[in-house]
Design a protein around this motif. Structure first.
Motif, PDB file in Angstrom:
ATOM      1  N   GLN A 119       0.821  -1.201   0.000  1.00 45.75           N
ATOM      2  CA  GLN A 119       0.000   0.000   0.000  1.00 45.75           C
ATOM      3  C   GLN A 119       0.865   1.265   0.000  1.00 45.75           C
ATOM      4  O   GLN A 119       0.580   2.223  -0.714  1.00 45.75           O
ATOM      5  CB  GLN A 119      -0.931  -0.010   1.211  1.00 45.75           C
ATOM      6  CG  GLN A 119      -2.058   0.964   1.108  1.00 45.75           C
ATOM      7  CD  GLN A 119      -2.934   0.778  -0.122  1.00 45.75           C
ATOM      8  OE1 GLN A 119      -3.105   1.724  -0.875  1.00 45.75           O
ATOM      9  NE2 GLN A 119      -3.469  -0.399  -0.344  1.00 45.75           N
ATOM     10  N   ASN A 120       1.945   1.254   0.781  1.00 46.21           N
ATOM     11  CA  ASN A 120       2.862   2.407   0.791  1.00 46.21           C
ATOM     12  C   ASN A 120       3.536   2.592  -0.569  1.00 46.21           C
ATOM     13  O   ASN A 120       3.730   3.717  -1.018  1.00 46.21           O
ATOM     14  CB  ASN A 120       3.899   2.265   1.896  1.00 46.21           C
ATOM     15  CG  ASN A 120       3.299   2.472   3.270  1.00 46.21           C
ATOM     16  OD1 ASN A 120       2.224   3.033   3.418  1.00 46.21           O
ATOM     17  ND2 ASN A 120       3.993   2.012   4.291  1.00 46.21           N
ATOM     18  N   ALA A 125       3.886   5.869  -5.508  1.00 44.80           N
ATOM     19  CA  ALA A 125       3.832   5.997  -6.970  1.00 44.80           C
ATOM     20  C   ALA A 125       2.751   6.990  -7.391  1.00 44.80           C
ATOM     21  O   ALA A 125       2.997   7.862  -8.230  1.00 44.80           O
ATOM     22  CB  ALA A 125       3.584   4.635  -7.607  1.00 44.80           C
ATOM     23  N   ARG A 126       1.581   6.868  -6.805  1.00 42.93           N
ATOM     24  CA  ARG A 126       0.490   7.783  -7.163  1.00 42.93           C
ATOM     25  C   ARG A 126       0.829   9.226  -6.806  1.00 42.93           C
ATOM     26  O   ARG A 126       0.505  10.143  -7.565  1.00 42.93           O
ATOM     27  CB  ARG A 126      -0.800   7.347  -6.474  1.00 42.93           C
ATOM     28  CG  ARG A 126      -1.396   6.099  -7.101  1.00 42.93           C
ATOM     29  CD  ARG A 126      -2.654   5.667  -6.396  1.00 42.93           C
ATOM     30  NE  ARG A 126      -3.288   4.574  -7.108  1.00 42.93           N
ATOM     31  CZ  ARG A 126      -4.178   3.763  -6.568  1.00 42.93           C
ATOM     32  NH1 ARG A 126      -4.564   3.937  -5.313  1.00 42.93           N
ATOM     33  NH2 ARG A 126      -4.710   2.793  -7.274  1.00 42.93           N
ATOM     34  N   ARG A 127       1.473   9.408  -5.664  1.00 42.04           N
ATOM     35  CA  ARG A 127       1.869  10.763  -5.255  1.00 42.04           C
ATOM     36  C   ARG A 127       2.892  11.338  -6.246  1.00 42.04           C
ATOM     37  O   ARG A 127       2.786  12.502  -6.654  1.00 42.04           O
ATOM     38  CB  ARG A 127       2.439  10.735  -3.837  1.00 42.04           C
ATOM     39  CG  ARG A 127       2.607  12.093  -3.216  1.00 42.04           C
ATOM     40  CD  ARG A 127       2.883  12.034  -1.712  1.00 42.04           C
ATOM     41  NE  ARG A 127       3.949  11.126  -1.344  1.00 42.04           N
ATOM     42  CZ  ARG A 127       3.770   9.974  -0.652  1.00 42.04           C
ATOM     43  NH1 ARG A 127       2.578   9.618  -0.238  1.00 42.04           N
ATOM     44  NH2 ARG A 127       4.804   9.198  -0.363  1.00 42.04           N
ATOM     45  N   CYS A 128       3.838  10.534  -6.671  1.00 38.37           N
ATOM     46  CA  CYS A 128       4.823  10.999  -7.661  1.00 38.37           C
ATOM     47  C   CYS A 128       4.148  11.334  -8.986  1.00 38.37           C
ATOM     48  O   CYS A 128       4.452  12.368  -9.593  1.00 38.37           O
ATOM     49  CB  CYS A 128       5.912   9.944  -7.867  1.00 38.37           C
ATOM     50  SG  CYS A 128       7.041   9.789  -6.471  1.00 38.37           S
ATOM     51  N   PHE A 129       3.244  10.479  -9.440  1.00 42.04           N
ATOM     52  CA  PHE A 129       2.513  10.767 -10.680  1.00 42.04           C
ATOM     53  C   PHE A 129       1.782  12.097 -10.561  1.00 42.04           C
ATOM     54  O   PHE A 129       1.814  12.914 -11.475  1.00 42.04           O
ATOM     55  CB  PHE A 129       1.507   9.641 -10.983  1.00 42.04           C
ATOM     56  CG  PHE A 129       2.042   8.528 -11.846  1.00 42.04           C
ATOM     57  CD1 PHE A 129       1.460   8.246 -13.065  1.00 42.04           C
ATOM     58  CD2 PHE A 129       3.113   7.757 -11.438  1.00 42.04           C
ATOM     59  CE1 PHE A 129       1.929   7.217 -13.867  1.00 42.04           C
ATOM     60  CE2 PHE A 129       3.595   6.724 -12.217  1.00 42.04           C
ATOM     61  CZ  PHE A 129       3.009   6.456 -13.443  1.00 42.04           C
ATOM     62  N   GLU A 130       1.119  12.306  -9.434  1.00 45.54           N
ATOM     63  CA  GLU A 130       0.373  13.544  -9.232  1.00 45.54           C
ATOM     64  C   GLU A 130       1.304  14.754  -9.240  1.00 45.54           C
ATOM     65  O   GLU A 130       1.030  15.763  -9.899  1.00 45.54           O
ATOM     66  CB  GLU A 130      -0.382  13.481  -7.907  1.00 45.54           C
ATOM     67  CG  GLU A 130      -1.259  14.683  -7.659  1.00 45.54           C
ATOM     68  CD  GLU A 130      -2.033  14.571  -6.351  1.00 45.54           C
ATOM     69  OE1 GLU A 130      -2.217  15.613  -5.702  1.00 45.54           O
ATOM     70  OE2 GLU A 130      -2.427  13.449  -5.986  1.00 45.54           O
ATOM     71  N   GLN A 139      -3.451   0.624 -14.822  1.00 44.31           N
ATOM     72  CA  GLN A 139      -2.973   0.195 -13.516  1.00 44.31           C
ATOM     73  C   GLN A 139      -3.652  -1.095 -13.104  1.00 44.31           C
ATOM     74  O   GLN A 139      -4.769  -1.392 -13.511  1.00 44.31           O
ATOM     75  CB  GLN A 139      -3.191   1.271 -12.463  1.00 44.31           C
ATOM     76  CG  GLN A 139      -4.625   1.575 -12.124  1.00 44.31           C
ATOM     77  CD  GLN A 139      -4.732   2.636 -11.044  1.00 44.31           C
ATOM     78  OE1 GLN A 139      -3.888   2.737 -10.175  1.00 44.31           O
ATOM     79  NE2 GLN A 139      -5.785   3.427 -11.107  1.00 44.31           N
ATOM     80  N   ASP A 140      -2.933  -1.855 -12.305  1.00 45.91           N
ATOM     81  CA  ASP A 140      -3.459  -3.057 -11.661  1.00 45.91           C
ATOM     82  C   ASP A 140      -2.686  -3.150 -10.358  1.00 45.91           C
ATOM     83  O   ASP A 140      -1.523  -3.568 -10.351  1.00 45.91           O
ATOM     84  CB  ASP A 140      -3.245  -4.284 -12.536  1.00 45.91           C
ATOM     85  CG  ASP A 140      -3.983  -5.511 -12.000  1.00 45.91           C
ATOM     86  OD1 ASP A 140      -4.227  -5.565 -10.773  1.00 45.91           O
ATOM     87  OD2 ASP A 140      -4.302  -6.404 -12.795  1.00 45.91           O
TER      88      ASP A 140
END
Length: 181
Positions: A119-120, A125-130, A139-140
């Motif tokens: 989860q971390n 990854a999502r935070r970096c993309f944002e 995504q999967d």
């Protein structure tokens, strides 16, 4: 077509590939980039968001980078390498298709710090993309599964096969026969 290139945990590839790039993901996360016209593919397999410094809990999101931005076992280094390779390619990041895969929960005990690693990794990854203004095209992630990820270097097609995890409780010995050939 050439033989598949297999990435082990912590490995990274960016460039042209006449075959496919393959990796197996548990709680680790892979970031995928694909440029259709240039046929450039980027695949990573990172284990943790950042190198553990002063936090004894490996799932603690309060990691601090140690300055080693080439160690692609860590997401922080993966994003630095991707940005450098994108710049070197001369093609803007917005022209790449991008994806996030992995981050599975592989232990039964949800209270275990190990259970939060996947989860971390996903959140990082999502935070970096944002922060980079990148859209997630594919995504999967998450779930009680491990994944076999394959990226075709000629077409950019991504195949992600999920398999149920063994759900092994932490601290119990694993059957070593699973790892022998």
């Amino acid at each position: 077509m050439s033989a598949p290139l297999f990435l082990r945990p912590g490995e990274y590839f960016f460039g042209r590939c006449e075959g496919s790039v393959v990796t197996l993901l548990g709680s680790c996360v892979a970031i995928i980039l694909w440029h259709p016209q240039q046929r450039l593919v980027g695949v990573s397999h990172y284990l943790l968001p950042r190198r553990l410094q002063h936090h004894p809990d490996p799932a603690d999101p309060a990691y601090e980078p140690d300055g080693d931005e080439q160690d692609t076992r860590y997401g922080s280094a993966v994003f630095q390498r991707l940005l450098g390779d994108i710049r070197a390619s001369g093609v803007p990041a917005s022209h790449y298709r991008k994806g996030i895969f992995g981050g599975g929960r592989l232990v039964q005990d949800a209270s275990s710090p190990i259970a939060r690693i996947g989860q971390n990794n996903i959140q990082f990854a999502r935070r970096c993309f944002e922060q980079l203004g990148w859209a997630i095209d594919q995504q999967d992630v998450d779930g009680a599964a491990y994944r076999r990820l394959q990226v075709d270097g000629l077409s950019g097609r991504v195949s992600c096969e999920c398999r149920p995890s063994l759900g092994l409780p932490p601290g119990k010995p694993h059957d070593q026969s699973l790892y022998r050939r």
